[in-house]
Design a protein around this motif. Structure first.
Motif, PDB file in Angstrom:
ATOM      1  N   ARG A 197       0.111  19.483  35.401  1.00 14.81           N
ATOM      2  CA  ARG A 197      -0.249  19.922  36.789  1.00 14.81           C
ATOM      3  C   ARG A 197      -1.864  20.111  36.976  1.00 14.81           C
ATOM      4  O   ARG A 197      -2.286  20.378  36.005  1.00 14.81           O
ATOM      5  N   ARG A 198      -2.476  20.082  38.078  1.00 13.07           N
ATOM      6  CA  ARG A 198      -3.847  20.416  38.453  1.00 13.07           C
ATOM      7  C   ARG A 198      -3.716  21.297  39.573  1.00 13.07           C
ATOM      8  O   ARG A 198      -3.510  20.980  40.766  1.00 13.07           O
ATOM      9  N   GLY A 199      -4.155  22.352  39.350  1.00 14.05           N
ATOM     10  CA  GLY A 199      -4.232  23.330  40.135  1.00 14.05           C
ATOM     11  C   GLY A 199      -2.808  23.729  40.801  1.00 14.05           C
ATOM     12  O   GLY A 199      -1.869  24.142  39.785  1.00 14.05           O
ATOM     13  N   ASP A 200      -2.407  23.512  42.041  1.00 17.18           N
ATOM     14  CA  ASP A 200      -1.145  24.022  42.353  1.00 17.18           C
ATOM     15  C   ASP A 200      -0.238  22.472  43.021  1.00 17.18           C
ATOM     16  O   ASP A 200       0.782  22.592  43.699  1.00 17.18           O
ATOM     17  N   VAL A 201      -0.667  21.301  42.267  1.00 16.55           N
ATOM     18  CA  VAL A 201       0.134  20.216  42.264  1.00 16.55           C
ATOM     19  C   VAL A 201       0.617  19.541  40.983  1.00 16.55           C
ATOM     20  O   VAL A 201      -0.263  19.893  40.070  1.00 16.55           O
ATOM     21  N   VAL A 202       1.588  18.933  40.774  1.00 16.70           N
ATOM     22  CA  VAL A 202       1.938  17.999  39.969  1.00 16.70           C
ATOM     23  C   VAL A 202       1.105  16.842  39.994  1.00 16.70           C
ATOM     24  O   VAL A 202       1.461  16.105  41.048  1.00 16.70           O
ATOM     25  N   TYR A 203       0.349  16.501  39.095  1.00 17.39           N
ATOM     26  CA  TYR A 203      -0.488  15.275  39.047  1.00 17.39           C
ATOM     27  C   TYR A 203      -0.239  14.137  38.400  1.00 17.39           C
ATOM     28  O   TYR A 203      -0.061  14.459  36.975  1.00 17.39           O
ATOM     29  N   PHE A 204       0.152  12.985  38.780  1.00 12.30           N
ATOM     30  CA  PHE A 204       0.598  11.853  38.269  1.00 12.30           C
ATOM     31  C   PHE A 204      -0.739  11.033  38.096  1.00 12.30           C
ATOM     32  O   PHE A 204      -1.223  10.263  38.892  1.00 12.30           O
ATOM     33  N   ALA A 205      -1.165  10.875  36.827  1.00 10.75           N
ATOM     34  CA  ALA A 205      -2.321  10.027  36.611  1.00 10.75           C
ATOM     35  C   ALA A 205      -1.799   8.683  36.132  1.00 10.75           C
ATOM     36  O   ALA A 205      -2.738   7.684  36.208  1.00 10.75           O
ATOM     37  N   SER A 206      -0.482   8.335  35.917  1.00  9.10           N
ATOM     38  CA  SER A 206      -0.201   7.085  35.309  1.00  9.10           C
ATOM     39  C   SER A 206       1.498   7.171  35.656  1.00  9.10           C
ATOM     40  O   SER A 206       1.768   8.092  36.453  1.00  9.10           O
ATOM     41  N   ASN A 207       2.111   5.897  35.845  1.00 10.85           N
ATOM     42  CA  ASN A 207       3.418   5.928  35.894  1.00 10.85           C
ATOM     43  C   ASN A 207       4.239   6.911  35.034  1.00 10.85           C
ATOM     44  O   ASN A 207       4.153   6.716  33.771  1.00 10.85           O
ATOM     45  N   SER A 208       4.850   7.721  35.653  1.00 10.78           N
ATOM     46  CA  SER A 208       5.471   8.951  34.666  1.00 10.78           C
ATOM     47  C   SER A 208       6.590   9.451  35.749  1.00 10.78           C
ATOM     48  O   SER A 208       6.661   9.120  37.122  1.00 10.78           O
ATOM     49  N   THR A 209       7.524  10.317  35.298  1.00 10.21           N
ATOM     50  CA  THR A 209       8.647  11.003  35.815  1.00 10.21           C
ATOM     51  C   THR A 209       8.564  12.624  35.747  1.00 10.21           C
ATOM     52  O   THR A 209       8.453  13.081  34.536  1.00 10.21           O
ATOM     53  N   ALA A 210       8.425  13.279  36.900  1.00  6.62           N
ATOM     54  CA  ALA A 210       8.585  14.768  36.612  1.00  6.62           C
ATOM     55  C   ALA A 210      10.019  15.139  37.147  1.00  6.62           C
ATOM     56  O   ALA A 210      10.718  14.519  38.078  1.00  6.62           O
ATOM     57  N   GLN A 211      10.635  16.117  36.560  1.00  4.84           N
ATOM     58  CA  GLN A 211      11.827  16.628  36.887  1.00  4.84           C
ATOM     59  C   GLN A 211      11.968  18.185  37.182  1.00  4.84           C
ATOM     60  O   GLN A 211      11.063  18.971  36.455  1.00  4.84           O
ATOM     61  N   ALA A 212      13.082  18.484  38.016  1.00  3.80           N
ATOM     62  CA  ALA A 212      13.094  19.918  38.037  1.00  3.80           C
ATOM     63  C   ALA A 212      14.583  20.031  38.227  1.00  3.80           C
ATOM     64  O   ALA A 212      15.461  19.505  38.946  1.00  3.80           O
ATOM     65  N   ARG A 213      15.180  21.444  37.589  1.00  2.71           N
ATOM     66  CA  ARG A 213      16.359  21.678  37.538  1.00  2.71           C
ATOM     67  C   ARG A 213      16.773  22.456  38.643  1.00  2.71           C
ATOM     68  O   ARG A 213      15.799  23.603  39.175  1.00  2.71           O
ATOM     69  N   PHE A 214      18.012  22.783  39.371  1.00  4.66           N
ATOM     70  CA  PHE A 214      18.145  23.358  40.557  1.00  4.66           C
ATOM     71  C   PHE A 214      19.758  23.814  40.499  1.00  4.66           C
ATOM     72  O   PHE A 214      20.528  22.915  40.123  1.00  4.66           O
TER      73      PHE A 214
END
Length: 307
Positions: A197-214
């Motif tokens: 993260r950067r500050g209050d956002v998830v920051y994608f600087a390259s091809n990648s995947t973010a995941q969240a469970r709910f």
């Protein structure tokens, strides 16, 4: 009262004599400790509404407050010290646990169910009433086609933000047939893993995947709102691939720096799920650099389609 009910996924309605006349099958909460006394017109409208099928939950604190129910009060009802801790009557309130009816002990103190930490140290009793929570912490009296519930469970004055209190109010009013809504599932930036993260956002600087469970409490069709932003490079904006579990929901091509909301849909069963957002078209060509930002996501249950 309304913000508290809304937080429990209950739909509050305005309190007025006119509203009572229009909603004769309503579930009505009356708490004399929180609200000003009713006018004679409102008292009469309340009595007619209950007689015609409404359910009244009256929060009583002592014999004097019970007297303000007037004709709706169970005749010759007595409020006395409870002989023991409150226990749900068999099958009356389903999965409600006795611990949901107790105040927790203070810091460093042991629980004593006969002490001041009882959530219901008082019990009501009268002929013609049914105890929904033994030994009289919650009693029901039929009145016409409706019913009056005298509630001595004191969560509202103790600590209504505690999980036990929320379960008590939510299960009680759901059991009584109150109108409910499904609150949205919110996934802010701090619940996503796999990307920094950067500050209050998830920051994608390259091809990648973010995941969240709910957790989806109900099966159904959900609107998926994803808040995305990014930087442009070589004339193109970032592309985000959105997947729920193993189900591809779509590729979202950003149309500006954002962050702004992009919408998709998914149909899922109740239970635990994983929402994934992937950045798929990274470009770095100095001085241009295409990056993507994810501010969060929200899932909202949609009404069923009827054909």
């Amino acid at each position: 009262v309304e913000p508290g009910l809304d937080a429990l996924a209950l739909v509050p309605r305005p309190w007025s004599a006119e509203a009572l006349e229009r909603s004769l099958d309503a579930v009505i909460l009356r708490d004399d400790a929180k609200l000003p006394p009713l006018t004679k017109e409102e008292e009469a409208a309340l009595e007619r509404a209950v007689a015609n099928g409404a359910t009244l939950v009256f929060r009583a604190t002592d014999q004097a407050s019970l007297a303000r129910l007037e004709a709706l009060a169970p005749p010759l009802m007595k409020i006395e010290k409870a002989p023991g801790p409150p226990v749900p009557a068999r099958s009356a309130l389903g999965p409600l646990h006795a611990l949901d009816l107790l105040w927790p002990p203070g810091p460093g103190a042991l629980r004593d169910v006969f002490s001041r930490y009882d959530s219901a140290p008082l019990a009501a009793s009268a002929s013609g009433t049914i105890a929904l929570v033994e030994s009289g912490a919650l009693v029901e009296r039929p009145f016409g086609r409706g019913r009056v519930l005298v509630d001595l469970v004191r969560w509202r004055e103790a600590a209504p933000a505690l999980p036990q209190a929320r379960r008590w109010f939510s299960q009680l009013f759901s059991f009584l047939g109150a109108e409910t809504h499904e609150p949205p599932i919110r996934l802010p930036a701090n619940v996503w893993g796999g990307v920094g993260r950067r500050g209050d956002v998830v920051y994608f600087a390259s091809n990648s995947t973010a995941q969240a469970r709910f957790v989806a409490r109900r099966a159904g069709r959900y609107k998926v709102h994803v808040d995305l932003g990014g930087t442009r490079a070589l004339g193109g904006w970032p592309v985000a691939r959105v997947v729920c579990d193993a189900r591809f929901l779509g590729d979202v091509t950003l149309d500006g720096p954002g962050p702004r909301r992009y919408d998709l849909e998914v149909t899922i069963p109740a239970g635990v799920h994983v929402l994934s957002v992937s950045f798929t078209n990274d470009v770095y060509d100095p001085p241009e650099d295409r990056d993507m930002m994810l501010k969060g996501a929200v899932l909202e249950l949609l009404p069923a389609k009827v054909y």
